[in-house]
Design a protein around this motif. Structure first.
Motif, PDB file in Angstrom:
ATOM      1  N   UNK A  67      82.028  32.469 -85.994  1.00  0.00           N
ATOM      2  CA  UNK A  67      82.664  32.755 -84.707  1.00  0.00           C
ATOM      3  C   UNK A  67      81.868  33.741 -83.855  1.00  0.00           C
ATOM      4  N   UNK A  68      80.890  34.401 -84.456  1.00  0.00           N
ATOM      5  CA  UNK A  68      80.100  35.370 -83.711  1.00  0.00           C
ATOM      6  C   UNK A  68      80.842  36.671 -83.441  1.00  0.00           C
ATOM      7  N   UNK A  69      81.701  37.047 -84.378  1.00  0.00           N
ATOM      8  CA  UNK A  69      82.441  38.303 -84.275  1.00  0.00           C
ATOM      9  C   UNK A  69      82.315  39.050 -85.593  1.00  0.00           C
ATOM     10  N   UNK A  70      82.818  40.259 -85.659  1.00  0.00           N
ATOM     11  CA  UNK A  70      82.741  41.025 -86.900  1.00  0.00           C
ATOM     12  C   UNK A  70      83.852  40.629 -87.868  1.00  0.00           C
ATOM     13  N   UNK A  71      83.630  40.876 -89.149  1.00  0.00           N
ATOM     14  CA  UNK A  71      84.660  40.609 -90.159  1.00  0.00           C
ATOM     15  C   UNK A  71      85.904  41.434 -89.879  1.00  0.00           C
ATOM     16  N   UNK A  72      85.722  42.652 -89.367  1.00  0.00           N
ATOM     17  CA  UNK A  72      86.864  43.514 -89.074  1.00  0.00           C
ATOM     18  C   UNK A  72      87.773  42.883 -88.018  1.00  0.00           C
TER      19      UNK A  72
END
Length: 103
Positions: free
Chosen positions: A42-47
């Motif tokens: 998704x191109x986001x952080x795991x957090x």
């Protein structure tokens, strides 16, 4: 890419934040992805994935949209709720993109 209005309409079709969270987590589970793997797709952080799945209210709509698009690109279909049943997820019989077809 969906407009902000379309994203809001999609999210409003689910009755609550918890339904959105459950649908996205179920989509991830259908694909057998870890939170880390989904975040990368998704191109986001795991957090951010963790916060979405917890149903936290301070997550940007754009982040939720990125997760939804990543799942849909891998063949997850989100099913709207009806009077008879709540929202759900399923796998498409064929991938969305020919690039994702098994070799």
């Amino acid at each position: 890419m969906l407009t902000n209005w379309q994203i809001c309409s999609l999210l409003e079709s689910m009755d609550s934040t918890s339904e959105i969270m459950r649908a996205l987590r179920a989509g991830r589970a259908l694909l057998g992805l870890s939170q880390e793997e989904l975040a990368e797709l998704a191109g986001i952080s795991r957090q951010i994935v963790v916060r979405i799945e917890k149903g936290e209210s301070n997550v940007l709509v754009e982040a939720i949209e990125k997760v939804r698009m990543a799942l849909e690109s891998r063949g997850v279909a989100f099913i709207d709720a009806t009077r008879e049943h709540g929202p759900g997820v399923a796998m498409l019989r064929r991938p969305v993109s020919p690039d994702l077809a098994p070799q």
